[in-house]
Design an enzyme around this catalytic site. Structure first.
Site, PDB file in Angstrom:
ATOM      1  CB  CYS A 121      -0.879   0.199   1.171  1.00  0.00           C
ATOM      2  SG  CYS A 121      -2.189  -1.229   1.314  1.00  0.00           S
ATOM      3  CG  ASP A 122       3.473   4.695   1.531  1.00  0.00           C
ATOM      4  OD1 ASP A 122       3.444   5.213   0.344  1.00  0.00           O
ATOM      5  OD2 ASP A 122       4.176   4.938   2.784  1.00  0.00           O
ATOM      6  CG  LEU A 123       6.641  -0.699  -3.912  1.00  0.00           C
ATOM      7  CD1 LEU A 123       7.331  -1.327  -2.757  1.00  0.00           C
ATOM      8  CD2 LEU A 123       6.411  -1.446  -4.877  1.00  0.00           C
ATOM      9  CG  ASN A 182       8.329   3.495   2.440  1.00  0.00           C
ATOM     10  OD1 ASN A 182       9.067   3.988   3.071  1.00  0.00           O
ATOM     11  ND2 ASN A 182       7.028   3.696   2.035  1.00  0.00           N
ATOM     12  CB  THR A 187       3.262   8.321  -1.091  1.00  0.00           C
ATOM     13  OG1 THR A 187       3.720   8.025   0.226  1.00  0.00           O
ATOM     14  CG2 THR A 187       3.587   9.763  -1.689  1.00  0.00           C
TER      15      THR A 187
END
Length: 269
Positions: free
Chosen positions: A126-128, A132, A168
């Site tokens: 969900c936030d690749l 990260n 993001t």
């Protein structure tokens, strides 16, 4: 176990990350012989996010392509998790301009193998994004860094409904922005955005948004893959890979296993 905190490595919405060494080991060895780790400390009431991240790391388990989880602790009554330290920093730190297709294809394979581990254990990252994805020295002569996925604070279980945008915005898929739908295809969209940035030196939305959040949301929601302009210097393989990731309809995006078999991804290196 206690920890001697060093310099601040980074700070996000939920906590700060410090370079650290074990005080127990420092009491028995020379400082130069005590390995460094990264300690993420919760800010204020955000310990629930770190508890969640701990759960994700424990369920995913160890992988060469996932940041190693070392445990959890408390520092001055603040909850923290301990992970391995990435000496080469983030993918975002590593590259400020476009890279060769050969290097990008190796990066794609490592990220896909990390995602494969995440997805097969029932999670969606969900936030690749480049911040990260952490970099380590590599012993492989073909590529000088190894990449590992990190930061699972926004991860969710596959199939569990989530109405809010979790990631993001610059790397968020149309369905996640429009409907709050975060499933495995959303991670693939994020991968496409990352590869676009690596291969072109600019983000997918850089020339349109200029910091305008509402315009960015509108552009993502109304994305038309038929209008996706890819630079002429990219090879057919690279263009094909990007198009398989950046399909508007999540049902038509290729999955991890199919992308690992794509001609753009190296079969041996």
């Amino acid at each position: 176990m206690g920890w001697r905190l060093g310099r601040l490595l980074g700070q996000g919405a939920f906590g700060r990350v410090y370079l650290a060494q074990s005080t127990e080991l420092l009491g028995r060895r020379r400082a130069a012989d005590v390995p460094y780790v990264a300690v993420k400390i919760a800010l204020g009431p955000n310990s629930s996010t770190l508890h969640h991240e701990k759960t994700v790391y424990e369920e995913i388990g160890e992988s060469r392509f996932i940041l190693k989880f070392e445990g959890s602790d408390r520092i001055e009554n603040q909850y923290c998790i301990v992970v391995e330290y990435a000496p080469r920093g983030t993918l975002n730190n590593l590259h400020r301009q476009r890279i060769s297709e050969g290097r990008a294809s190796c990066y794609a394979e490592m990220i896909l193998k990390g995602l494969s581990r995440v997805h097969e254990h029932g999670w969606v990252h969900c936030d690749l994004k480049p911040d990260n994805i952490l970099a380590f020295p590599s012993r492989n002569q073909a590529i000088d860094v190894r990449l590992k996925l990190s930061d699972f604070g926004r991860a969710k279980r596959r199939g569990v409904h989530s109405s809010a945008l979790r990631g993001t915005l610059l790397y968020s898929s149309p369905e996640s922005v429009q409907y709050g739908q975060h499933e495995r295809p959303s991670d693939i969209w994020s991968l496409g955005c990352i590869l676009y940035w690596l291969l072109t030196g600019s983000g997918l939305w850089d020339r349109y948004v200029h910091g305008n959040t509402q315009l960015l949301k509108t552009m993502i929601e109304g994305f038309d893959e038929n209008m996706l302009v890819l630079p002429p210097y990219l090879s057919h393989k690279a263009k094909s890979f990007l198009k398989k990731c950046l399909r508007y309809d999540p049902a038509r995006r290729w999955g991890v296993d199919a992308l690992l078999q794509h001609p753009f991804v190296p079969s041996n290196w």
